[in-house]
Enzyme design. Structure first.
Site, PDB file in Angstrom:
ATOM      1  N   ASN A 130       0.807  -1.223   0.000  1.00 51.83           N
ATOM      2  CA  ASN A 130       0.000   0.000   0.000  1.00 51.83           C
ATOM      3  C   ASN A 130       0.845   1.280   0.000  1.00 51.83           C
ATOM      4  O   ASN A 130       0.495   2.265  -0.639  1.00 51.83           O
ATOM      5  CB  ASN A 130      -0.990  -0.003   1.169  1.00 51.83           C
ATOM      6  CG  ASN A 130      -0.300  -0.039   2.524  1.00 51.83           C
ATOM      7  OD1 ASN A 130       0.700  -0.718   2.712  1.00 51.83           O
ATOM      8  ND2 ASN A 130      -0.854   0.690   3.471  1.00 51.83           N
ATOM      9  N   HIS A 154       9.335  -8.303  -0.968  1.00 53.08           N
ATOM     10  CA  HIS A 154       8.237  -7.352  -1.138  1.00 53.08           C
ATOM     11  C   HIS A 154       6.945  -8.067  -1.510  1.00 53.08           C
ATOM     12  O   HIS A 154       6.941  -9.236  -1.876  1.00 53.08           O
ATOM     13  CB  HIS A 154       8.582  -6.284  -2.180  1.00 53.08           C
ATOM     14  CG  HIS A 154       8.153  -4.919  -1.757  1.00 53.08           C
ATOM     15  ND1 HIS A 154       6.828  -4.614  -1.538  1.00 53.08           N
ATOM     16  CD2 HIS A 154       8.853  -3.800  -1.459  1.00 53.08           C
ATOM     17  CE1 HIS A 154       6.737  -3.366  -1.141  1.00 53.08           C
ATOM     18  NE2 HIS A 154       7.952  -2.837  -1.086  1.00 53.08           N
ATOM     19  N   ALA A 155       5.846  -7.328  -1.387  1.00 55.96           N
ATOM     20  CA  ALA A 155       4.528  -7.887  -1.666  1.00 55.96           C
ATOM     21  C   ALA A 155       4.391  -8.254  -3.142  1.00 55.96           C
ATOM     22  O   ALA A 155       4.961  -7.595  -4.015  1.00 55.96           O
ATOM     23  CB  ALA A 155       3.442  -6.881  -1.288  1.00 55.96           C
ATOM     24  N   SER A 156       3.593  -9.265  -3.418  1.00 55.61           N
ATOM     25  CA  SER A 156       3.405  -9.716  -4.798  1.00 55.61           C
ATOM     26  C   SER A 156       2.688  -8.663  -5.642  1.00 55.61           C
ATOM     27  O   SER A 156       2.815  -8.664  -6.873  1.00 55.61           O
ATOM     28  CB  SER A 156       2.622 -11.032  -4.830  1.00 55.61           C
ATOM     29  OG  SER A 156       1.363 -10.884  -4.205  1.00 55.61           O
ATOM     30  N   GLY A 205       1.701  -6.196   7.413  1.00 55.13           N
ATOM     31  CA  GLY A 205       0.688  -6.877   6.614  1.00 55.13           C
ATOM     32  C   GLY A 205      -0.511  -7.265   7.456  1.00 55.13           C
ATOM     33  O   GLY A 205      -0.871  -6.594   8.427  1.00 55.13           O
ATOM     34  N   GLU A 227       3.521  -4.991  12.282  1.00 56.45           N
ATOM     35  CA  GLU A 227       2.456  -4.000  12.142  1.00 56.45           C
ATOM     36  C   GLU A 227       1.383  -4.633  11.273  1.00 56.45           C
ATOM     37  O   GLU A 227       1.588  -4.863  10.082  1.00 56.45           O
ATOM     38  CB  GLU A 227       2.936  -2.707  11.488  1.00 56.45           C
ATOM     39  CG  GLU A 227       1.847  -1.644  11.496  1.00 56.45           C
ATOM     40  CD  GLU A 227       2.023  -0.580  10.440  1.00 56.45           C
ATOM     41  OE1 GLU A 227       1.005  -0.213   9.796  1.00 56.45           O
ATOM     42  OE2 GLU A 227       3.163  -0.131  10.239  1.00 56.45           O
ATOM     43  N   GLU A 358     -11.254  -4.468  10.040  1.00 55.81           N
ATOM     44  CA  GLU A 358     -10.515  -3.570   9.159  1.00 55.81           C
ATOM     45  C   GLU A 358     -11.153  -3.584   7.770  1.00 55.81           C
ATOM     46  O   GLU A 358     -11.419  -4.638   7.202  1.00 55.81           O
ATOM     47  CB  GLU A 358      -9.051  -4.001   9.056  1.00 55.81           C
ATOM     48  CG  GLU A 358      -8.212  -3.031   8.247  1.00 55.81           C
ATOM     49  CD  GLU A 358      -6.729  -3.340   8.298  1.00 55.81           C
ATOM     50  OE1 GLU A 358      -5.926  -2.392   8.319  1.00 55.81           O
ATOM     51  OE2 GLU A 358      -6.374  -4.539   8.312  1.00 55.81           O
TER      52      GLU A 358
END
Length: 455
Positions: A130, A154-156, A205, A227, A358
């Site tokens: 994000n 890192h994120a996909s 995440g 976090e 969330e």
């Protein structure tokens, strides 16, 4: 295969093969070997190389901005993340010498007693999509400055970010084995953690992802910083500046399509100001322009993935079915997929998921409250605790309220901001640990005591 599906049009924007288990273990071994020489360099040398890498990222910004739009949907008009990326790195560089300084207890003819801060060794950074540059640099910069080697996963959804950062840091002179960008599947990541491959793991995440990290690390005594999410509240007191509160809280709720760790997801307003605040908030949200993030006129891009948008739609639909009132008519650009109409809900309760779970999207529920006590009770009625935003003209009142809120950071008359001088931390299901500030350096090192008898 790591595959990024662009939220702009659903096409495959990038894909990368994951490392085999053997190749992943080799990457960690090379990082561990390289870290020894890296830690032996002077602090000043490490800082200079890190800041040169940061500057190289800035030089790529014209390419990075549209690349981010393709990967996770943020409109190009907002110009990327380099401002915060640079600010955080520079601040950590400024405080590094003092934060990592030896604590000298005694240095006499008889004894030298001192506590030093030494690097963990290899730090694994698992970064989210994000705010893919800023969240990653929160740990990468201080970890490298403190003498650790860093392995970045890192994120996909944002696979090109790690490649950009590695290219920039290597060009600046940070050794390739000291800072590695890797593509790993979940199982290989868990296996590496379980094998005690890392001295420290920092993960940003989902709660489920954080639980997986803790389970993998069980029994290894590996330090973990987590976090994991938020449901951050805003409270508009009876003496608040309503115009400023509405503008800032709606920005905090809707910016980045609501996909902010510390975005505003629920708002409590002093009852006498509820109607006036709601009118201002609705006008602001109705003025947003949903559309292709590559269009400079777009102020609200698509959510990063269709499934994220569907979760928000489901929460909204459930709330309306249970009696909530929606104030924003469906935008013509809403395609039922990643492009989602922003929404304000009233007549909401904490029995509704939209006020409890969330959302991580462009929706906010607003409730009237009769006094500070009710606002505090509702703000604390949540399994998360990242930030809270209080709107009042009285700083003493804000601090008294803040003392009673179960959260990591409290803002007065601002929201959705990260101050690198303060510890970025959370409680409850938001996780544990702390990044940035002096405490960030302390979490990325360990204390080592020296008791030297001279005679």
């Amino acid at each position: 295969m790591i595959r990024c599906i662009s939220p702009i049009d659903g096409s495959v924007y990038a894909e990368r093969p994951t490392l085999s288990a053997e190749a992943a273990r080799d990457a960690v071994a090379r990082a561990r070997a390289a870290q020894v020489d890296w830690a032996a360099r002077t602090l000043e040398d490490r800082i200079a190389l890190v800041l040169a890498g940061v500057a190289n990222v800035g030089a790529m910004n014209d390419e990075i901005v549209p690349e981010l739009a393709h990967q996770m949907g943020r409109p190009v008009r907002f110009g990327g993340e380099f401002g915060g990326f640079n600010q955080r790195s520079n601040y950590m560089a400024e405080i590094a010498k003092d934060a990592l300084a030896d604590i000298v207890v005694e240095d006499s003819d008889a004894f030298r007693r001192v506590i030093k801060r030494v690097p963990h060794g290899v730090v694994l950074v698992v970064a989210p999509w994000n705010y893919p540059f800023m969240t990653a640099i929160n740990t990468i910069a201080p970890a490298l400055m403190a003498g650790n080697a860093v392995v970045l996963k890192h994120a996909s959804q944002t696979p090109l970010v790690g490649e950009r950062m590695a290219r920039a840091f290597h060009a600046a002179g940070v050794p390739k084995d000291v800072f590695q960008n890797v593509f790993l599947d979940h199982q290989t990541t868990s296996d590496l953690i379980a094998a005690r491959s890392f001295g420290f793991v920092n993960f940003t995440g989902s709660v489920g992802g954080g639980q997986a990290m803790e389970q993998a690390a069980a029994g290894t005594f590996t330090g973990i910083g987590l976090e994991l999410g938020g449901k951050d509240p805003g409270y508009v007191c009876d003496d608040a500046d309503l115009d400023a509160a509405a503008e800032t809280l709606m920005d905090g709720a809707m910016y980045n399509a609501g996909q902010c760790c510390c975005g505003i997801e629920r708002i409590y307003v002093a009852a006498q100001h509820f109607d006036a605040f709601l009118e201002k908030a609705v006008a602001i949200v109705r003025g947003l322009k949903l559309g292709n993030p590559l269009d400079p006129e777009t102020t609200l891009g698509p959510m990063a993935h269709v499934r994220f948008a569907q979760e928000v739609r489901d929460q909204i639909a459930e709330a309306i079915a249970d009696g909530a009132t929606a104030h924003i008519a469906t935008f013509p650009e809403d395609d039922g997929g990643a492009y989602l109409t922003p929404q304000i809900l009233t007549d909401v309760t904490h029995d509704m998921r939209v006020m409890r779970d969330e959302s991580f999207g462009p929706v906010v529920g607003i409730m009237p409250v009769k006094d500070d006590a009710e606002a505090i009770r509702l703000m604390n009625d949540c399994k998360y605790g990242l930030t809270a935003s209080i709107w009042t003209r009285d700083a003493a009142r804000a601090e008294a309220i803040a003392d009673q809120i179960e959260t990591g950071t409290v803002f007065m008359n601002r929201a959705d901001y990260l101050d690198p001088a303060l510890c970025w931390t959370g409680c409850k299901d938001t996780g544990r640990g702390g990044g940035l500030s002096v405490i960030g350096f302390h979490n990325l090192t360990r204390p080592k005591s020296y008791h030297l008898k001279k005679a």
